[in-house]
Design a protein around this motif. Structure first.
Motif, PDB file in Angstrom:
ATOM      1  N   LEU A 271      37.523  43.921  38.473  1.00 52.36           N
ATOM      2  CA  LEU A 271      37.778  43.581  37.066  1.00 52.36           C
ATOM      3  C   LEU A 271      36.509  43.621  36.220  1.00 52.36           C
ATOM      4  O   LEU A 271      36.491  43.130  35.084  1.00 52.36           O
ATOM      5  CB  LEU A 271      38.477  42.228  36.907  1.00 52.36           C
ATOM      6  N   GLU A 272      35.461  44.178  36.755  1.00 59.08           N
ATOM      7  CA  GLU A 272      34.236  44.325  35.968  1.00 59.08           C
ATOM      8  C   GLU A 272      34.498  45.241  34.772  1.00 59.08           C
ATOM      9  O   GLU A 272      35.135  46.288  34.914  1.00 59.08           O
ATOM     10  CB  GLU A 272      33.140  44.936  36.846  1.00 59.08           C
ATOM     11  N   THR A 273      34.022  44.820  33.608  1.00 55.00           N
ATOM     12  CA  THR A 273      34.138  45.669  32.421  1.00 55.00           C
ATOM     13  C   THR A 273      33.058  46.739  32.496  1.00 55.00           C
ATOM     14  O   THR A 273      31.859  46.435  32.584  1.00 55.00           O
ATOM     15  CB  THR A 273      33.973  44.833  31.139  1.00 55.00           C
ATOM     16  N   LEU A 274      33.488  48.009  32.448  1.00 54.59           N
ATOM     17  CA  LEU A 274      32.562  49.124  32.643  1.00 54.59           C
ATOM     18  C   LEU A 274      32.164  49.787  31.326  1.00 54.59           C
ATOM     19  O   LEU A 274      31.491  50.809  31.334  1.00 54.59           O
ATOM     20  CB  LEU A 274      33.207  50.155  33.581  1.00 54.59           C
TER      21      LEU A 274
ATOM     22  N   GLY B  51      40.557  38.547  25.392  1.00 57.99           N
ATOM     23  CA  GLY B  51      41.284  39.180  26.491  1.00 57.99           C
ATOM     24  C   GLY B  51      40.803  38.682  27.843  1.00 57.99           C
ATOM     25  O   GLY B  51      39.607  38.688  28.130  1.00 57.99           O
ATOM     26  N   MET B  52      41.761  38.233  28.651  1.00 61.15           N
ATOM     27  CA  MET B  52      41.440  37.847  30.026  1.00 61.15           C
ATOM     28  C   MET B  52      42.462  38.502  30.950  1.00 61.15           C
ATOM     29  O   MET B  52      43.659  38.460  30.685  1.00 61.15           O
ATOM     30  CB  MET B  52      41.462  36.331  30.202  1.00 61.15           C
ATOM     31  N   VAL B  53      41.956  39.097  32.014  1.00 61.04           N
ATOM     32  CA  VAL B  53      42.832  39.762  32.982  1.00 61.04           C
ATOM     33  C   VAL B  53      42.918  38.898  34.241  1.00 61.04           C
ATOM     34  O   VAL B  53      41.897  38.456  34.769  1.00 61.04           O
ATOM     35  CB  VAL B  53      42.301  41.162  33.327  1.00 61.04           C
TER      36      VAL B  53
ATOM     37  N   ALA C 200      46.610  38.657  50.192  1.00 62.75           N
ATOM     38  CA  ALA C 200      46.469  38.688  48.732  1.00 62.75           C
ATOM     39  C   ALA C 200      45.165  38.026  48.317  1.00 62.75           C
ATOM     40  O   ALA C 200      44.750  37.021  48.897  1.00 62.75           O
ATOM     41  CB  ALA C 200      47.639  37.962  48.081  1.00 62.75           C
ATOM     42  N   ARG C 201      44.534  38.609  47.302  1.00 60.44           N
ATOM     43  CA  ARG C 201      43.331  38.033  46.693  1.00 60.44           C
ATOM     44  C   ARG C 201      43.593  37.911  45.194  1.00 60.44           C
ATOM     45  O   ARG C 201      44.174  38.809  44.594  1.00 60.44           O
ATOM     46  CB  ARG C 201      42.114  38.939  46.874  1.00 60.44           C
ATOM     47  N   TYR C 202      43.097  36.821  44.627  1.00 56.23           N
ATOM     48  CA  TYR C 202      43.273  36.591  43.183  1.00 56.23           C
ATOM     49  C   TYR C 202      41.918  36.586  42.501  1.00 56.23           C
ATOM     50  O   TYR C 202      40.932  36.088  43.056  1.00 56.23           O
ATOM     51  CB  TYR C 202      43.963  35.238  42.945  1.00 56.23           C
ATOM     52  N   ARG C 203      41.865  37.117  41.311  1.00 55.82           N
ATOM     53  CA  ARG C 203      40.689  36.895  40.471  1.00 55.82           C
ATOM     54  C   ARG C 203      41.088  37.028  39.001  1.00 55.82           C
ATOM     55  O   ARG C 203      42.088  37.676  38.674  1.00 55.82           O
ATOM     56  CB  ARG C 203      39.521  37.815  40.821  1.00 55.82           C
ATOM     57  N   ASN C 204      40.320  36.382  38.153  1.00 57.09           N
ATOM     58  CA  ASN C 204      40.522  36.527  36.702  1.00 57.09           C
ATOM     59  C   ASN C 204      39.170  36.706  36.038  1.00 57.09           C
ATOM     60  O   ASN C 204      38.167  36.102  36.450  1.00 57.09           O
ATOM     61  CB  ASN C 204      41.270  35.321  36.123  1.00 57.09           C
ATOM     62  N   ARG C 205      39.151  37.570  35.045  1.00 54.25           N
ATOM     63  CA  ARG C 205      37.904  37.855  34.332  1.00 54.25           C
ATOM     64  C   ARG C 205      38.217  38.128  32.866  1.00 54.25           C
ATOM     65  O   ARG C 205      39.240  38.742  32.544  1.00 54.25           O
ATOM     66  CB  ARG C 205      37.212  39.112  34.899  1.00 54.25           C
ATOM     67  N   TYR C 206      37.314  37.685  32.013  1.00 55.72           N
ATOM     68  CA  TYR C 206      37.379  38.122  30.617  1.00 55.72           C
ATOM     69  C   TYR C 206      37.075  39.621  30.542  1.00 55.72           C
ATOM     70  O   TYR C 206      36.314  40.152  31.359  1.00 55.72           O
ATOM     71  CB  TYR C 206      36.332  37.402  29.770  1.00 55.72           C
TER      72      TYR C 206
END
Ligand SMILES: [Fe+2]
Length: 488
Positions: free
Chosen positions: A164-167, A78-80, A90-96
């Motif tokens: 997008l940090e996984t908590l 999974g990647m968001v 606008a700001r972009y980021r992607n994280r697993y």
């Protein structure tokens, strides 16, 4: 700043899996990206509306390491990908999504996917389904967090909607037992969340409610004639709707360690209507013609009836076998039509029929504030006539007038699910925007398109150019600025 997560030498070996054939879901617009990126000051064509404040998030599969065995599109990690809009910027980021399985795999794949024997896999879900819970399927906002979910029922992973940090796993104050399906429903008016989980052994289906306080307050086991593969559910003001559809895993194949689906045309589709906090005995089943349904548009109560709009698949079985990957490709290809059911709570009768019998559309979104209440508009993706899933445009349906509007991205340009984003001060349904990623197959680039929901035919009001390609993926959501501001 870019943070390499997969060495390039590994990425170069990822266009094929161990079937020996090039796997289309590892190539081109589907090919995984290597980097986790954070980017600001993005180039904009047009002007980002000042009254569009919130974050667009989309989940999807992104294989992190060379895959073991044959690769299925549903197998990827999974990647968001997210774009945060604030005051016209606008700001972009992607994280697993850093699931437990993600953390267990440090330098190579340890799991085989859904098309392979899974006996040697390290661990699975609580139902004993020994596949990698990748949390790669949907994103649902509830109580200040975004939950990343998995299509086969896994653990809901909490993400911070902006970083997008996984908590960690959402346990609902330690009240969640069992697993959690991909598409829970949230009623914004009550703050409740509705979900189910299912598995290959009894109880085949459990249905539950998380209260506004964040704990599971209701959970019941529901009887089914056998193991099923429900993907979505729906709610109304007073009820929840669950599905028993005649597409299920072939038990003989399963005993041999193979994954094979069977569509039994001799069985009806059944829709279980249960009071939101009802007992198992209170569920009422309505029968309809056999089909499969991935996604619900919405449902609501109207007099004695419950109206349920869905994207209905009339022929879910694959067309034939032509090689190791053919069945997967055939099964994955969406072929759905917008369809309406009416369940009469007095007579017990079902009526059903097409809203649009012509256009193959899927991944429907609505104004989420109206989940479970009457809604007029559905915003669907147009599924292109191609071997793999390609969304070539958006179709907006008006279920009062029957009118529809269409917007297409142009040759070799494909979109994502496009949630409705209410504008600041939105006065009602349709008063806002649709937001989607669009990826250009020839250029290998992506952008975000913002469209005025009221008239898609006008085309995008703004296009935000992104620093990397966004692979085609699964589900998306919109989180309003007032939601995460309230939560923080
Ligand atoms: Fe889905």
């Amino acid at each position: 700043m870019a943070q390499p997560t997969v060495p390039s030498v590994i990425m170069d070996s990822m266009v094929t899996d161990e079937s020996g054939e090039p796997n289309p879901y590892l190539l081109g617009v589907y090919a995984p990206v290597r980097d986790e990126v954070t980017a600001e000051n993005l180039q904009v064509i047009g002007e980002i509306p000042a009254d569009l404040n919130g974050v667009y998030l989309r989940n999807g599969p992104n294989a992190r390491f060379p895959v073991r065995g044959r690769y299925h599109w549903f197998d990827g990690d999974g990647m968001v990908h997210a774009v945060h809009f604030e005051n016209g910027r606008a700001r972009y980021r992607n994280r697993y999504v850093r699931t437990k399985a993600f953390q267990a795999e440090t330098d190579r794949s340890l799991w085989t996917g859904v098309m392979e024997n899974r006996k040697g896999n390290p661990f699975g879900n609580t139902r004993g389904l020994n596949l990698k819970d990748s949390a790669n399927t949907d994103l649902v906002y509830h109580r200040g967090k975004v939950l990343a979910t998995w299509y086969l029922c896994g653990s809901p992973y909490q993400l911070d909607p902006l970083s997008l940090e996984t908590l960690g796993v959402e346990t609902f104050l330690d009240t969640l037992t069992g697993d959690f399906m991909a598409h829970p429903k949230v009623d914004e008016r009550t703050g409740e969340l509705f979900w189910f989980d299912y598995g290959p052994r009894p109880p085949y289906l459990r249905y539950g409610v998380v209260g506004a306080g964040g704990a599971v307050e209701h959970c019941v086991e529901l009887e089914l004639p056998g193991a099923r593969l429900p993907h979505d559910m729906s709610i109304t003001e007073n009820h929840a709707i669950l599905m028993d559809l005649p597409l299920y895993q072939d038990l003989e194949a399963a005993r041999q360690g193979r994954y094979k689906l069977t569509f039994n045309r001799e069985l009806p589709s059944r829709f279980g209507v249960i009071p939101r906090r009802g007992t198992a005995e209170q569920i009422r089943w309505f029968e309809a013609r056999p089909c499969y349904i991935y996604h619900v548009v919405n449902s609501w109560e109207s007099g004695d009836e419950i109206i349920l709009d869905v994207c209905r698949v009339s022929r879910p079985a694959p067309k034939g076998d032509g090689g190791p990957l053919a069945a997967m490709i055939s099964y994955l290809k969406l072929d759905a039509r917008l369809y309406r059911y009416r369940f009469n709570l007095v007579t017990g009768q079902t009526s059903e029929g097409y809203v649009d019998g012509d256009h193959n559309t899927e991944f429907p979104t609505i104004d989420a504030r109206l989940t479970g209440r009457p809604s007029r508009y559905s915003y669907n993706v147009s599924v292109m006539d191609a071997d793999t899933n390609l969304f070539d445009g958006l179709v907006k349906y008006d279920n009062v007038t029957g009118a529809k509007q269409e917007h297409y991205y142009g040759d070799h340009r494909y979109g994502s699910e496009a949630p409705f984003a209410p504008r600041d001060g939105s006065t009602g349904e349709d008063d806002g925007y649709l937001v989607t990623f669009v990826t250009d197959e020839r250029e290998g680039t992506s952008e975000v398109q913002i469209l005025g929901a009221a008239d898609l035919t006008q085309g995008p009001v703004a296009r935000v150019l992104l620093p990397q390609r966004v692979p085609l993926g699964f589900h998306a959501t919109w989180v309003r600025a007032d939601q995460y501001r309230t939560a923080s």
